[in-house]
Scaffold this motif. Structure first.
Motif, PDB file in Angstrom:
ATOM      1  N   THR A 457     -30.765 -17.936 -25.983  1.00 46.93           N
ATOM      2  CA  THR A 457     -29.951 -16.760 -26.347  1.00 46.93           C
ATOM      3  C   THR A 457     -28.167 -17.476 -26.134  1.00 46.93           C
ATOM      4  N   PHE A 458     -27.381 -16.329 -26.880  1.00 46.23           N
ATOM      5  CA  PHE A 458     -26.132 -16.835 -26.687  1.00 46.23           C
ATOM      6  C   PHE A 458     -25.292 -17.253 -25.357  1.00 46.23           C
ATOM      7  N   ASP A 459     -25.885 -16.561 -24.367  1.00 47.79           N
ATOM      8  CA  ASP A 459     -25.533 -16.834 -22.927  1.00 47.79           C
ATOM      9  C   ASP A 459     -26.449 -18.026 -22.194  1.00 47.79           C
ATOM     10  N   GLY A 460     -27.316 -18.689 -23.087  1.00 49.64           N
ATOM     11  CA  GLY A 460     -28.222 -19.622 -22.672  1.00 49.64           C
ATOM     12  C   GLY A 460     -29.622 -19.555 -21.906  1.00 49.64           C
ATOM     13  N   ALA A 461     -29.731 -18.161 -21.976  1.00 49.64           N
ATOM     14  CA  ALA A 461     -31.118 -17.917 -21.482  1.00 49.64           C
ATOM     15  C   ALA A 461     -32.119 -18.607 -22.452  1.00 49.64           C
ATOM     16  N   ASN A 462     -33.362 -18.801 -21.967  1.00 52.50           N
ATOM     17  CA  ASN A 462     -34.416 -19.188 -22.990  1.00 52.50           C
ATOM     18  C   ASN A 462     -35.563 -18.827 -22.619  1.00 52.50           C
ATOM     19  N   PHE A 463     -36.583 -18.386 -23.697  1.00 51.81           N
ATOM     20  CA  PHE A 463     -37.747 -17.969 -23.579  1.00 51.81           C
ATOM     21  C   PHE A 463     -38.617 -18.095 -24.711  1.00 51.81           C
ATOM     22  N   SER A 464     -40.072 -17.706 -24.634  1.00 53.59           N
ATOM     23  CA  SER A 464     -40.929 -18.113 -25.738  1.00 53.59           C
ATOM     24  C   SER A 464     -41.726 -16.585 -25.965  1.00 53.59           C
ATOM     25  N   PHE A 465     -41.536 -16.184 -27.378  1.00 52.83           N
ATOM     26  CA  PHE A 465     -42.217 -15.056 -27.800  1.00 52.83           C
ATOM     27  C   PHE A 465     -43.015 -15.359 -29.000  1.00 52.83           C
ATOM     28  N   ASN A 466     -44.339 -15.283 -28.873  1.00 54.42           N
ATOM     29  CA  ASN A 466     -45.068 -15.562 -29.936  1.00 54.42           C
ATOM     30  C   ASN A 466     -45.951 -14.417 -30.336  1.00 54.42           C
ATOM     31  N   GLY A 467     -45.179 -13.131 -30.762  1.00 54.91           N
ATOM     32  CA  GLY A 467     -45.921 -12.145 -31.312  1.00 54.91           C
ATOM     33  C   GLY A 467     -46.021 -12.302 -32.934  1.00 54.91           C
ATOM     34  N   PHE A 625     -43.212 -10.947 -23.196  1.00 54.58           N
ATOM     35  CA  PHE A 625     -44.022 -10.504 -24.327  1.00 54.58           C
ATOM     36  C   PHE A 625     -43.766  -8.974 -24.919  1.00 54.58           C
ATOM     37  N   HIS A 626     -43.652  -8.266 -23.672  1.00 56.66           N
ATOM     38  CA  HIS A 626     -43.411  -6.636 -24.150  1.00 56.66           C
ATOM     39  C   HIS A 626     -42.022  -6.714 -24.296  1.00 56.66           C
ATOM     40  N   PHE A 627     -41.046  -7.297 -24.009  1.00 54.27           N
ATOM     41  CA  PHE A 627     -39.677  -7.392 -24.398  1.00 54.27           C
ATOM     42  C   PHE A 627     -39.458  -7.538 -25.907  1.00 54.27           C
ATOM     43  N   GLY A 628     -40.336  -8.672 -26.320  1.00 54.73           N
ATOM     44  CA  GLY A 628     -40.233  -9.104 -27.675  1.00 54.73           C
ATOM     45  C   GLY A 628     -40.826  -7.763 -28.545  1.00 54.73           C
ATOM     46  N   ALA A 629     -41.975  -7.299 -28.116  1.00 49.55           N
ATOM     47  CA  ALA A 629     -42.633  -6.320 -29.039  1.00 49.55           C
ATOM     48  C   ALA A 629     -41.753  -5.141 -29.084  1.00 49.55           C
ATOM     49  N   ASP A 630     -40.881  -4.827 -28.016  1.00 51.40           N
ATOM     50  CA  ASP A 630     -40.028  -3.585 -27.890  1.00 51.40           C
ATOM     51  C   ASP A 630     -38.918  -3.774 -28.986  1.00 51.40           C
ATOM     52  N   TRP A 645     -49.076  -7.955 -52.165  1.00 56.23           N
ATOM     53  CA  TRP A 645     -49.896  -6.673 -51.579  1.00 56.23           C
ATOM     54  C   TRP A 645     -50.374  -7.234 -50.124  1.00 56.23           C
ATOM     55  N   VAL A 646     -50.144  -8.691 -50.074  1.00 60.31           N
ATOM     56  CA  VAL A 646     -50.583  -9.351 -48.884  1.00 60.31           C
ATOM     57  C   VAL A 646     -49.225  -8.777 -47.572  1.00 60.31           C
ATOM     58  N   LEU A 647     -48.012  -8.823 -48.125  1.00 55.83           N
ATOM     59  CA  LEU A 647     -47.181  -8.460 -47.456  1.00 55.83           C
ATOM     60  C   LEU A 647     -46.936  -7.037 -47.052  1.00 55.83           C
ATOM     61  N   VAL A 648     -47.319  -6.181 -48.250  1.00 55.99           N
ATOM     62  CA  VAL A 648     -47.266  -4.600 -47.907  1.00 55.99           C
ATOM     63  C   VAL A 648     -48.612  -3.984 -47.136  1.00 55.99           C
ATOM     64  N   ASN A 649     -49.783  -4.703 -47.176  1.00 61.72           N
ATOM     65  CA  ASN A 649     -50.953  -4.581 -46.331  1.00 61.72           C
ATOM     66  C   ASN A 649     -50.622  -4.688 -45.026  1.00 61.72           C
ATOM     67  N   ASN A 650     -50.208  -6.052 -44.813  1.00 65.82           N
ATOM     68  CA  ASN A 650     -50.105  -6.510 -43.274  1.00 65.82           C
ATOM     69  C   ASN A 650     -48.713  -6.190 -42.683  1.00 65.82           C
ATOM     70  N   PHE A 651     -47.811  -5.843 -43.289  1.00 62.49           N
ATOM     71  CA  PHE A 651     -46.470  -5.571 -42.436  1.00 62.49           C
ATOM     72  C   PHE A 651     -45.768  -4.069 -42.970  1.00 62.49           C
ATOM     73  N   LEU A 652     -45.989  -3.886 -44.235  1.00 67.15           N
ATOM     74  CA  LEU A 652     -45.398  -2.579 -44.650  1.00 67.15           C
ATOM     75  C   LEU A 652     -46.043  -1.430 -44.044  1.00 67.15           C
ATOM     76  N   ASP A 658     -47.937  -6.372 -34.322  1.00 65.46           N
ATOM     77  CA  ASP A 658     -49.118  -6.463 -34.324  1.00 65.46           C
ATOM     78  C   ASP A 658     -49.985  -6.314 -32.849  1.00 65.46           C
ATOM     79  N   TYR A 659     -50.445  -5.351 -32.154  1.00 68.38           N
ATOM     80  CA  TYR A 659     -50.769  -5.307 -30.914  1.00 68.38           C
ATOM     81  C   TYR A 659     -52.213  -5.854 -30.660  1.00 68.38           C
TER      82      TYR A 659
END
Length: 822
Positions: A457-467, A625-630, A645-652, A658-659
């Protein structure tokens, strides 16, 4: 169907196809006539329609693609409309740019439709429409990219051989012939005419009467062979033309009349017209230039002070190269191109402020020595010089001092020739173009996302979120800046891999600016850039002036986006995923939210949810992970493109997060025994690298993450604030050693011959931003003979006074002795 109704339907169908040329295949709702960019109706005329197979059948007939797609803003570039053929033209072709500037097009023997770009006073994407019925209607539309003259390829313009000779012609020792060359195949003609055009800006500066104008002056040659080579001996210009000091050559087909506008042409670079000036210049160029310099100086004193609204320069070369949202390489002095710094001797690299100043459209320039020190005009003629007119111009362009390149030439460059190159009056120029020091410079703040993905982050915190989904990387209400990213698992020919994800697309918009998206596409992981959901080509240009931003592409694997607020994004390919770096000026403090954190110099509140709740600084991986999903994107505010259509069906049509996707958390990773030694050697103490190796079983993925993290750390280090004490003057009748004014730097002082130093011999920059000692004085020194005379004369006086005193004392004692006798 009754006859009147049938007749009405036929007339309605014909009305949707104004003029001759290709006819649409459907009725009003099924045609792209006058509808390019629309998605409503029976079929689509939007750029995404190709991938979705939803285009109207006449999409390519009305929504135009052109080749080439770019050319100099000086105009004269012939381009072909693709996918559009017209074998039996019955009416004229007219190309209309920005709804007001018209040029004549034509149809060649192969039925291809051509347009010629007009002379413009702006850069960027220029909308144009096409008429094939001699101007009665313009149902077809496209976009033309007008570029700064300096960014045009050498094959698309004529070259002034030994350009310095042209611009010094008539000064001491510079005479003889001049030569211009060009590529003959660029003009399909047997004979050409070479013309001189002059540029001027008329009217009262900074008023609504201030206007920019190119004027045809006179021919240098008419109906000469199109050989690609012309040599001539310049003659002094007649008095009528002497007022023009900046101009360019134009080469056209001899069939056109002299000065005919908006015809196919090759332009030279704009330059100082020393070779064209009158007899008065050639008779005494130094006196003539001095008079011009003094006149410029007088004018400058009457104009507003533009220096006050310019940003301060970065203190070091490292800061200048790292602060890429606000400063960009000045190609006239580029360390990556050998540091050929003609106008800045002593410098190895210069940068310019990306954005022009808000009121006066001025620009900052900052030059640096090999040691990384900011070079100031107060110390050297090679120092940084700010510009009254920003070299790149400023929206809305077209009027002074916002005309790209040319306003800068009139107010900053030709005056440099007058004062510094043609006359020895450079001190006058430098007084009115003084370098900025860096006492008020504040580095941008940096945040990054890369790898699986990992966030700093801008303030130097670091984390991983693989959602898996689409997420808000950054929102800043200050300028309505939004940065969004799409993350999904690594994909190969065998399908999705791993339980981790990575960024595959990043989109950005600020206020009402264009929307730019950078994404990976195809199995080869090719970088693709989209502008307002339309794929851009970079076969001709690597730099684009867009609405609210500049866009630069380097080596097809890195994209830089420079926003009008000074914010910047850099997106590049790192391994199988994208790496994104966001830079924000200090004014964004307390105005950010999203996965890249809350910029306020406090890393403990960087994990803030949408509702304002703050997770602990040492939150677990599942809480993060909950923070990222939020921070999943909402459809209504999505900046990302859905053109398959792949993007439409999977994301739009699906949840933006993706829970059902189960990621791999750090505490679940188990090292592969066969890779343990290699992973340890590769990653060392880099936890991000180690996690990606364990998550993917692939050392190259871990290495890409390690390199991205190291690059982030290097940039953060480069952008660390430094203390500057500001410029320190040398003593009058003396000099100083040292041009670095940062913490710990020492400046030494010396006096000229015949002067003596009174005060400190040196001064050091202190932590509080002040100098340890003021500048000393150099006072006239007396000769040794005089000094010795004074010394010995003084001693003689003292001795004489002492002798008199002794004699008087002796006499007094004698008198007293006589008085005591009987």
């Amino acid at each position: 169907m009754t006859l009147p109704l049938l007749l009405w339907a036929v007339l309605l169908l014909l009305d949707t196809v104004p003029g001759p040329g290709p006819r649409p295949a459907a009725g009003a709702g099924g045609s792209c006539s006058h509808r390019c960019g629309d998605q409503d109706g029976l079929c689509s005329c939007h750029p995404t329609c190709s991938g979705l197979s939803s285009c109207c059948l006449d999409f390519w007939d009305f929504c135009l693609e052109v080749s080439p797609y770019s050319g100099s803003m000086m105009g004269g570039k012939d381009f072909v409309v693709q996918h559009l053929s017209w074998f039996n033209p019955t009416d004229g072709v007219i190309c209309r740019f920005k709804e007001s500037i018209q040029t004549l097009g034509h149809v060649d023997s192969s039925g291809r439709v051509h347009c010629v770009s007009p002379l413009l006073y702006e850069t960027g994407r220029i909308p144009f429409t096409l008429s094939m019925d001699n101007g009665r209607s313009f149902p077809r539309s496209g976009t033309w990219l007008a570029v700064h003259p300096s960014k045009v390829s050498e094959t698309e313009k004529s070259e002034l051989v030994n350009e310095t000779h042209w611009q010094y012609y008539g000064t001491t020792g510079i005479t003889g012939n001049l030569t211009v060359t060009w590529e003959p195949s660029a003009l399909s003609t047997q004979s050409v005419t070479i013309e001189l055009w002059g540029y001027e800006e008329t009217g009262k500066p900074y008023s609504d009467k201030w206007a920019a104008k190119w004027s045809y002056l006179y021919p240098l040659a008419t109906s000469i062979p199109n050989s690609g080579f012309f040599t001539f001996t310049p003659k002094p210009a007649p008095p009528t033309y002497r007022k023009w000091e900046v101009g360019a050559l134009r080469i056209i087909n001899s069939k056109y009349y002299a000065g005919e506008k908006d015809v196919q042409a090759l332009w030279s670079s704009e330059h100082a017209l020393a070779w064209h000036l009158g007899e008065d210049f050639r008779a005494d160029p130094e006196a003539w230039a001095r008079a011009q310099c003094l006149a410029w100086e007088e004018l400058e004193d009457q104009l507003p002070n533009f220096l006050q609204e310019l940003p301060d320069c970065p203190c070091t070369l490292a800061q200048a190269r790292a602060d890429s949202g606000r400063f960009h390489t000045d190609y006239g002095c580029d360390i990556e191109r050998g540091s050929v710094c003609t106008y800045h001797p002593g410098a190895v690299h210069c940068v310019r402020s990306v954005q022009a100043s808000p009121q006066y459209a001025s620009g900052q320039q900052c030059c640096y020595t090999e040691a990384g020190t900011l070079l100031l005009t107060a110390d050297s003629t090679g120092g940084s010089t700010p510009d009254r007119g920003h070299d790149w111009g400023a929206p809305p362009f077209r009027t002074p001092p916002r005309v790209p390149g040319l306003s800068h030439w009139l107010y900053d460059v030709v005056s440099f020739y007058h004062c510094c190159l043609w006359a020895p009056e450079c001190s006058r120029y430098m007084r009115r173009r003084p370098s900025s020091d860096c006492r008020n410079y504040r580095p941008s703040r940096l945040a990054s996302a890369f790898g699986d993905p990992h966030f700093v982050t801008f303030d130097g915190a670091n984390f991983s979120f693989n959602g898996r989904g689409e997420y808000v990387l950054l929102e800043a209400t200050l300028t309505n800046l939004r940065v969004q990213g799409r993350a999904q698992p690594r994909t190969t020919s065998e399908g999705p891999q791993d339980r981790g994800t990575g960024l595959v697309a990043v989109a950005v918009q600020e206020g009402n600016s264009d929307v730019v998206e950078v994404r990976l596409t195809g199995e080869g992981r090719v970088l693709q850039v989209l502008l307002n959901q339309e794929v851009l080509r970079f076969t001709e240009q690597s730099w684009m002036d867009l609405k609210g931003m500049f866009l630069s592409v380097a080596a097809q694997d890195s994209v830089s986006i420079m926003l009008s607020s000074g914010a910047g994004l850099e997106v590049s390919i790192q391994g199988p995923f994208l790496s994104v770096t966001v830079l924000l000026p200090e004014k964004f403090l307390t105005h950010t939210q999203g996965l890249l954190g809350t910029l306020n110099d406090d890393p403990t509140d960087d994990f803030t949810l949408r509702n304002g709740k703050v997770l602990p600084h040492k939150a677990t991986s599942r809480e993060l992970f909950h923070f990222g999903a939020d921070w999943a994107v909402e459809n209504a505010s999505s900046l990302l493109t859905y053109d398959s259509w792949v993007l439409v069906n999977n994301f739009l049509y699906q949840s933006k997060h993706d829970y059902s996707f189960q990621p791999l958390f750090p505490e679940e990773t188990v090292p592969d025994p066969s890779q343990a030694t290699e992973a340890a050697e590769l990653c060392g103490d880099n936890d991000f690298c180690m996690f990606d190796v364990m998550a993917t079983g692939n050392l190259s993925v871990g290495n890409a993450t390690r390199m991205a993290h190291q690059w982030h750390q290097h940039r953060v280090q480069s952008l660390q604030p430094v203390t500057s004490c500001g410029w320190l003057a040398p003593p009058p009748n003396g000099r100083k050693e040292g041009i670095r004014y940062l913490l710990g730097s020492t400046v030494s002082f010396h006096c000229d011959s015949g002067y003596s130093l009174f005060g400190a011999e040196a001064s050091t920059c202190q932590a509080d931003g002040t100098w340890s000692r003021p500048t000393p004085m150099c006072q006239p020194a007396r000769s040794y003979t005089v000094l010795l005379s004074i010394i010995f004369g003084g001693l003689a006086v003292v001795a004489l006074v002492a002798l008199i005193y002794v004699l008087l004392r002796h006499r007094k004692r004698n008198v007293a002795s006589w008085g005591s006798q009987p």
